[in-house]
Design a protein around this motif. Structure first.
Motif, PDB file in Angstrom:
ATOM      1  N   SER A 336      17.461 -20.688 -14.072  1.00  0.00           N
ATOM      2  CA  SER A 336      16.946 -19.951 -12.909  1.00  0.00           C
ATOM      3  C   SER A 336      17.369 -20.619 -11.606  1.00  0.00           C
ATOM      4  CB  SER A 336      15.422 -19.852 -12.975  1.00  0.00           C
ATOM      5  OG  SER A 336      14.832 -21.060 -12.524  1.00  0.00           O
ATOM      6  N   ARG A 338      16.266 -23.673 -10.743  1.00  0.00           N
ATOM      7  CA  ARG A 338      15.244 -24.621 -10.292  1.00  0.00           C
ATOM      8  C   ARG A 338      15.718 -26.053 -10.532  1.00  0.00           C
ATOM      9  NH1 ARG A 338       9.131 -25.327 -12.642  1.00  0.00           N
ATOM     10  NH2 ARG A 338       8.586 -27.052 -11.275  1.00  0.00           N
ATOM     11  N   ALA A 350      17.672 -28.653  -3.383  1.00  0.00           N
ATOM     12  CA  ALA A 350      17.316 -27.350  -3.938  1.00  0.00           C
ATOM     13  C   ALA A 350      17.955 -26.233  -3.106  1.00  0.00           C
ATOM     14  CB  ALA A 350      15.797 -27.196  -3.971  1.00  0.00           C
ATOM     15  N   ARG A 351      18.030 -26.441  -1.802  1.00  0.00           N
ATOM     16  CA  ARG A 351      18.636 -25.422  -0.925  1.00  0.00           C
ATOM     17  C   ARG A 351      20.135 -25.250  -1.207  1.00  0.00           C
ATOM     18  NH1 ARG A 351      14.902 -23.125   3.139  1.00  0.00           N
ATOM     19  NH2 ARG A 351      13.304 -22.927   1.541  1.00  0.00           N
ATOM     20  N   ARG A 354      20.358 -23.068  -4.250  1.00  0.00           N
ATOM     21  CA  ARG A 354      20.050 -21.665  -3.933  1.00  0.00           C
ATOM     22  C   ARG A 354      21.209 -21.017  -3.188  1.00  0.00           C
ATOM     23  NH1 ARG A 354      16.517 -21.141  -7.788  1.00  0.00           N
ATOM     24  NH2 ARG A 354      14.427 -21.947  -7.366  1.00  0.00           N
ATOM     25  N   GLN A 357      23.835 -20.201  -5.608  1.00  0.00           N
ATOM     26  CA  GLN A 357      23.441 -19.048  -6.429  1.00  0.00           C
ATOM     27  C   GLN A 357      23.720 -17.734  -5.706  1.00  0.00           C
ATOM     28  OE1 GLN A 357      19.413 -20.828  -7.508  1.00  0.00           O
ATOM     29  NE2 GLN A 357      19.677 -19.345  -9.155  1.00  0.00           N
ATOM     30  N   LEU A 358      23.369 -17.688  -4.416  1.00  0.00           N
ATOM     31  CA  LEU A 358      23.602 -16.460  -3.640  1.00  0.00           C
ATOM     32  C   LEU A 358      25.094 -16.143  -3.602  1.00  0.00           C
ATOM     33  CD1 LEU A 358      21.177 -17.034  -0.627  1.00  0.00           C
ATOM     34  CD2 LEU A 358      20.866 -15.409  -2.499  1.00  0.00           C
ATOM     35  N   PHE A 459      23.624  -8.000  -8.340  1.00  0.00           N
ATOM     36  CA  PHE A 459      23.563  -9.235  -7.562  1.00  0.00           C
ATOM     37  C   PHE A 459      22.331 -10.049  -7.964  1.00  0.00           C
ATOM     38  CE2 PHE A 459      21.701 -11.162  -3.643  1.00  0.00           C
ATOM     39  CZ  PHE A 459      22.615 -12.191  -3.487  1.00  0.00           C
ATOM     40  N   VAL A 460      21.192  -9.389  -8.045  1.00  0.00           N
ATOM     41  CA  VAL A 460      19.968 -10.102  -8.419  1.00  0.00           C
ATOM     42  C   VAL A 460      20.098 -10.664  -9.841  1.00  0.00           C
ATOM     43  CG1 VAL A 460      17.504  -9.854  -8.873  1.00  0.00           C
ATOM     44  CG2 VAL A 460      18.492  -8.827  -6.822  1.00  0.00           C
ATOM     45  N   LEU A 463      22.207 -13.850 -10.036  1.00  0.00           N
ATOM     46  CA  LEU A 463      21.743 -15.066  -9.364  1.00  0.00           C
ATOM     47  C   LEU A 463      21.466 -16.171 -10.378  1.00  0.00           C
ATOM     48  CD1 LEU A 463      19.360 -13.584  -6.641  1.00  0.00           C
ATOM     49  CD2 LEU A 463      21.598 -14.614  -6.294  1.00  0.00           C
TER      50      LEU A 463
ATOM     51  N   ASP B  56      11.106 -23.668  -3.172  1.00  0.00           N
ATOM     52  CA  ASP B  56      12.336 -23.612  -3.967  1.00  0.00           C
ATOM     53  C   ASP B  56      12.101 -23.783  -5.472  1.00  0.00           C
ATOM     54  OD1 ASP B  56      14.497 -23.038  -2.186  1.00  0.00           O
ATOM     55  OD2 ASP B  56      14.127 -24.996  -1.278  1.00  0.00           O
ATOM     56  N   GLU B  57      10.856 -23.591  -5.910  1.00  0.00           N
ATOM     57  CA  GLU B  57      10.595 -23.674  -7.352  1.00  0.00           C
ATOM     58  C   GLU B  57      11.055 -22.399  -8.046  1.00  0.00           C
ATOM     59  OE1 GLU B  57       6.537 -24.712  -8.201  1.00  0.00           O
ATOM     60  OE2 GLU B  57       6.570 -26.236  -6.626  1.00  0.00           O
ATOM     61  N   PHE B  59      13.041 -18.302  -7.359  1.00  0.00           N
ATOM     62  CA  PHE B  59      14.049 -17.699  -6.486  1.00  0.00           C
ATOM     63  C   PHE B  59      13.892 -16.184  -6.508  1.00  0.00           C
ATOM     64  CE2 PHE B  59      18.833 -17.599  -5.378  1.00  0.00           C
ATOM     65  CZ  PHE B  59      18.568 -17.839  -4.051  1.00  0.00           C
ATOM     66  N   PRO B  61      15.132 -13.532  -8.089  1.00  0.00           N
ATOM     67  CA  PRO B  61      14.851 -12.724  -9.293  1.00  0.00           C
ATOM     68  C   PRO B  61      13.404 -12.879  -9.761  1.00  0.00           C
ATOM     69  CG  PRO B  61      16.908 -13.939  -9.562  1.00  0.00           C
ATOM     70  CD  PRO B  61      16.262 -14.458  -8.301  1.00  0.00           C
ATOM     71  N   GLU B  62      12.878 -14.113  -9.714  1.00  0.00           N
ATOM     72  CA  GLU B  62      11.505 -14.345 -10.165  1.00  0.00           C
ATOM     73  C   GLU B  62      10.498 -13.652  -9.238  1.00  0.00           C
ATOM     74  OE1 GLU B  62      14.327 -16.774 -11.607  1.00  0.00           O
ATOM     75  OE2 GLU B  62      13.541 -17.576  -9.752  1.00  0.00           O
TER      76      GLU B  62
END
Lengths: 484, 212
Positions: A336, A338, A350-351, A354, A357-358, A459-460, A463, B56-57, B59, B61-62
């Motif tokens: 996911s 995380r 973490a950023r 993300r 991922q985008l 897209f979703v 991710l 940020d735990e 994203f 989709p969740e």
């Protein structure tokens, strides 16, 4: 599998300065790998270039390196060329090294330099009957760097070449930021001056008849003095698509045709370099620069193109993508995205994950939509060419681990350096330089993803990272560049 | 049962979307007031989803799965809420500004705001200033939310605010702006009332602007 390759300045003087210059602060660079890799690819990912005098064929010792630890088993050519004593002392040929395990390398200063855009191999595969005569200038006017070459059209050889930063960089990293920061006239003046400079550098005596330029749509509009307003807000349409004449410093120039508001002459040049106009089986192109363009060519002549906002996440370099791939393998990042139990010293935030991922979600989803529109499956794609200033630095195993190219089998992915520059060079050699480009671009269906419901859904879905590493595939280094 | 429902929303498992509807139906059948189901399960669960999104735990989709699960429960509860005379405590008119067609972020904002108990009137993308003005007249919202994802379309936020002022509506609404290039300084420079960095923050800022 995860291991690290540490690049360290050798004890000889002056080397630390070299590393500083190419690699930011510090004299040590660490690359975290999740698959066996060649040293050449590690360096490419770190934006370093190892000069290969014999072209990387293990026939000279110009790329000699020394391992302080973790030297891979020597190959027969290394034993023959370096001798047993040097091999025992950890010396190897940089072009021949395949790394499987943690290693520490000492860098001999003069061999290493920052990577820049080039124009490919000595000769290009342009049919003799299609070649023109005289000299021409080929320019890849990228968002980040401008590369220019003076070409002998009859032999296809690049007689001189240069790569310089895009003069518009001081207005922002991407074209939208630049258009917001300054007027079209101001941007055009800077661009003209920068283009005039590189042209003068490769052609001080004005031998070339014409300048052929490939660039993204916004840059192409600026270059010919057209209004960019329609390009920078919905519906994101260019005000022209056909090649346009322009003048720079008294030289006659022509731009390459555009496909859509975000798919420009640079994508056309890259597509032609990768042979999308001659596809006998489905072939895809992912041009990952500050923006990302995805093209799909089907046998029979159908072509589709779309753009995805994906570049900035990769601007941090392949280093970060590689680190994220390694953390996925180690289970520190889950599917996911995380980032779990990250130590305070984790090399990514973490950023960062993300943002990646985008970006990769946008690329994979764009490819999904084009495949769906074409009515074919990812497994039907015979080849996927990955190019662009960021794409060309991504080793295939990381591309696969991150799921960037969707469900296309990793062994069909090929990474290309300088595809757009090679494409515009090949066109500049041709007797009718724009014919092939115009024929190709005219047949491309531009798919606008901005309002595409199917795209948003995919897209979703995209991710997520692939949950398991793909079957281990042997690391394949970048193939030697070819043209057409 | 309410704890179960809250947990199903939080879990962001695809199967929880159907489970949430069923749990809401069971809670209603057991005589739990719809308003209590909203206040004790839906709103705190979505607040938790928002908190974990900000940390940020989890994203996009969740969050979308959780929001769909929450919306499923809300659909079940809405007739009962209407019967009991419970109205959403505030309304927001929301849209992506003219010239911009990005909507995933704006949709996430809409879901988080619904999860916080607001009525959301979503005008979609590429919304002209006059459409915002007309919607303010038609829906009498307390809040207006403007989204822009491009540096080149941010100016349309200013144009929209100017249109709201020119229509004499500025005193009636608080304006919240957001989107990747939008900063607090930009929000201030165009005269907006609030700015949020992401969808979860949009919900907390909206509540603050409403004095809650």
């Amino acid at each position: 599998m995860t291991f690290s390759v540490t690049l360290r300045a050798a004890a000889t003087s002056g080397v630390a300065g070299t590393l500083d210059a190419v690699g930011g602060p510090g004299t040590e660079r660490v690359f975290v790998a999740s698959a066996p890799c060649t040293l050449v690819d590690v360096l490419a990912a770190l934006d370093l270039t190892l000069e290969l005098p014999c072209g990387g064929t293990a026939r000279c010792t110009g790329c000699r390196v020394r391992f302080a630890a973790g030297a891979p088993a020597p190959t027969p050519p290394e034993r023959a060329l370096l001798g047993d004593a040097a091999v025992a002392a950890g010396e190897r040929l940089g072009c021949a090294c395949v790394l499987h395990d943690t290693a520490i390398l000492e860098l001999p200063g003069p061999v290493w330099r920052a990577g820049g855009k080039g124009f490919g191999p000595d000769r290009l595969d342009v049919p003799a009957t299609a070649r023109g005569v005289g000299e021409a200038l080929a320019v890849d006017l990228g968002t980040t760097a401008v590369a220019a070459a003076r070409i002998d059209r009859a032999t296809t050889r690049a007689l001189a070449q240069v790569c310089a930063p895009n003069p518009l960089q001081r207005f922002g990293a991407d074209v939208l930021a630049r258009v917001s920061a300054a007027s079209g006239g101001a941007l055009r003046a800077e661009l003209d001056a920068g283009l005039a400079r590189v042209c003068a550098q490769v052609d001080p005596d004005r031998r070339a008849d014409a300048v052929l330029v490939c660039a993204n749509p916004v840059t192409t509009h600026l270059l010919v003095g057209a209004d960019v307003a329609s390009l920078v807000r919905a519906p994101f349409e260019p005000s022209f698509r056909s090649p346009q004449p322009f003048e720079v410093d008294g030289r006659r120039g022509l731009t390459l045709p555009l496909i859509g508001g975000h798919v420009g002459g640079d994508a056309v040049a890259a597509a032609l370099a990768c042979g999308l106009d001659r596809a006998v089986a489905p072939v895809a192109l992912v041009d990952l620069g500050t923006n990302c363009e995805v093209l799909l060519a089907l046998p029979g002549g159908r072509r589709l193109a779309a753009s995805a906002a994906a570049g900035p996440a990769f601007a941090g370099g392949a280093e970060r993508a590689a680190t994220i791939a390694a953390l996925l393998d180690a289970g520190v990042i889950d599917a996911s995205g995380r980032l779990r139990d990250a130590p305070a010293t984790a090399p990514v935030t973490a950023r960062d994950v993300r943002a990646l991922q985008l970006a990769k979600g946008a690329i994979a989803a764009a490819l999904d939509v084009l495949l769906h529109r074409a009515g074919i499956a990812a497994a039907d794609v015979a080849a996927l060419h990955l190019c662009g200033v960021f794409g060309a630095r991504l080793p295939v195993p990381f591309v696969a681990r991150l799921g960037m190219c969707g469900d296309v089998p990793p062994e069909r992915v090929t990474v290309w350096r300088d595809a757009a520059a090679i494409g515009v060079r090949a066109l500049a050699c041709e007797r009718s330089p724009l014919e092939r480009a115009v024929t190709f671009a005219a047949r491309v269906e531009h798919v606008d993803l901005a309002l595409d419901h199917d795209y948003r859904q995919r897209f979703v879905e995209r991710l997520q990272f692939p949950s398991r590493p793909p079957a281990a595939s042997p690391w394949t280094p970048n193939p030697p560049s070819r043209a057409r | 049962m309410l704890a179960q429902l809250a947990e199903a929303i939080r879990s962001h498992r695809p199967e929880s979307i159907a489970a949430c509807r069923a749990l809401a139906e069971r809670a209603l059948a057991a005589g739990v007031p719809a308003a209590r189901i909203v206040d004790a399960a839906l709103i705190p669960a979505m607040a938790d989803v928002g908190r974990r999104f900000r940390a940020d735990e989890i994203f996009v989709p969740e969050v979308l799965v959780s929001a769909k699960a929450m919306q499923g429960a809300l659909d079940v509860l809405e007739p009962a809420l209407a019967d009991a005379g419970r109205e959403p405590f505030a309304t927001i008119v929301l849209g992506t500004v003219q010239g911009d067609v990005h909507d995933i972020g704006k949709n996430l904002v809409a879901m988080m705001l619904r999860g916080a108990g607001l009525r959301v009137v979503d005008l979609g993308v590429n919304v002209a200033p006059q459409r915002f003005v007309a919607a303010i007249d038609a829906h009498r919202p307390e809040l207006v939310g403007l989204s822009a994802l491009l540096t080149t379309t941010m100016d349309a936020m200013r144009a929209t605010l100017d249109a709201i002022v020119a229509a004499g509506q500025r005193d009636r609404v608080r304006v919240l702006v957001g989107g990747a290039p939008v900063t607090a300084a930009w929000a201030m420079s165009i005269g907006a009332d609030g700015h949020a960095d992401d969808a979860a923050e949009a919900a907390t800022v909206a509540l603050r602007l409403l004095g809650r």
